[in-house]
Design a protein around this motif. Structure first.
Motif, mmCIF file in Angstrom:
data_model
loop_
_atom_site.group_PDB
_atom_site.id
_atom_site.type_symbol
_atom_site.label_atom_id
_atom_site.label_comp_id
_atom_site.label_asym_id
_atom_site.label_seq_id
_atom_site.Cartn_x
_atom_site.Cartn_y
_atom_site.Cartn_z
ATOM 1 N N GLU A 160 -3.011 7.779 4.093
ATOM 2 C CA GLU A 160 -2.365 7.910 2.788
ATOM 3 C C GLU A 160 -3.331 7.645 1.632
ATOM 4 N N ASP A 270 -4.564 3.840 -0.015
ATOM 5 C CA ASP A 270 -3.394 3.880 0.863
ATOM 6 C C ASP A 270 -2.453 2.733 0.490
ATOM 7 N N ARG A 272 0.148 1.628 1.795
ATOM 8 C CA ARG A 272 0.677 0.829 2.904
ATOM 9 C C ARG A 272 -0.211 -0.361 3.234
ATOM 10 N N ASP A 281 4.444 -5.085 10.652
ATOM 11 C CA ASP A 281 4.338 -4.215 9.473
ATOM 12 C C ASP A 281 4.290 -2.731 9.811
ATOM 13 N N LEU A 283 1.978 -0.848 11.198
ATOM 14 C CA LEU A 283 0.700 -0.154 11.168
ATOM 15 C C LEU A 283 -0.210 -0.620 12.301
#
Length: 283
Positions: A160, A270, A272, A281, A283
């Motif tokens: 992202e 990103d 995130r 989380d 990821l």
């Protein structure tokens, strides 16, 4: 014998080698460092940090987790000797995710001038440290899939934002090969970059495999290893494949390390990765 997730690495010269430290003659030459990064996918910077700063953070980390049973009760926390009893998982998560990860000590380590100023100089720009910073330890004797970081490249978790993000992996204490440091698949970033450009690798974030010997065969490449010392750091691209080794230390010492990410402020970030790391989380 070197292992990762229980798989024994092929030690033939065609499949196993050593990481090449960045020569001191290049350490102040920005162009030379970028040439090396583009060619090799990594910079192995020995003695980049003050070893005592690293050792003191290691002491802080294991002292904080002693209450959860992570360390042997009579050992110096700096040694990081694994405890032999059961771990209080609730206390472990509370201390790690609510105290250590968002704490001032961890932030001071990751944003130390030797790190932040280095990236600002290398990027020739203001830099951004991703708030999501990962710190983990591995216990000697654990083996099997899931006990060491599987082969992956970082971009799959950072899609992202910019693909020009650089990671720094910091061994927090001496980390000889048998203590389970990082291994890098030699020049694998060239193939990954080509496959990314061709759109072949845009898939959900996931590791590639736990089977490092098979991956070396597939890439016809070598896993590169090193005996890391406190103060050493690895800077690597978001495209080079790397993985963790199993901790086979015979004296019970845990491997402690952190991986952090810097990029130019002017590049897409990103979103995130702008919260502190937690086990849940996603990821």
């Amino acid at each position: 014998m070197y292992e990762s997730n229980g798989y024994v690495l092929d030690e033939s010269p065609a499949r196993l080698g050593r990481l090449e430290p960045t020569p001191m003659s290049e350490r102040g030459d920005r162009d030379a460092l970028w040439t090396r990064l583009r060619r090799d996918g990594y910079l192995y910077l020995t003695n980049h940090l003050d070893p005592e700063v690293v050792w003191e953070f290691r002491r802080y980390y294991f002292a904080a987790l002693a209450a959860a049973g992570v360390t042997a009760p009579d050992a110096d926390p700096r040694d990081g000797i694994a405890g032999s009893g059961s771990i209080d998982r609730g206390a472990y998560r509370r201390i790690l995710y609510d105290e250590i990860v968002p704490g001032d000590e961890y932030q001071a380590l990751c944003a130390a001038p030797a790190i932040r100023d280095f990236f600002a100089w290398l990027f020739e720009d203001e830099v951004h440290l991703h708030r999501r910073k990962i710190i983990r330890h591995t216990v000697p004797g654990e083996a099997g899939i899931g006990t060491a970081t599987q082969a992956h490249y970082d971009l799959v978790y950072l899609r992202e934002g910019s693909d020009r993000v650089l990671s720094m992996w910091i061994p927090l204490g001496d980390t000889p090969i048998e203590r389970g440091g990082l291994a890098y698949l030699e020049r694998s970033h060239h193939r990954v970059l080509a496959d990314e450009a061709a759109g072949k690798l845009k898939r959900p974030a996931a590791s590639i495999t736990a089977d490092l010997p098979a991956l070396a065969e597939e890439y016809d490449s070598r896993w590169l290893l090193a005996d890391y010392a406190a103060g050493d750091v690895m800077v690597h691209s978001a495209h080079i494949i790397h993985a963790g080794l199993d901790n086979t230390d015979t004296e019970g010492r845990m491997r402690l390390s952190t991986d952090i990410r810097y990029q130019r402020v002017s590049d897409p970030i990103d979103w995130r990765w702008q919260e502190h790391w937690r086990w849940d989380d996603g990821l």
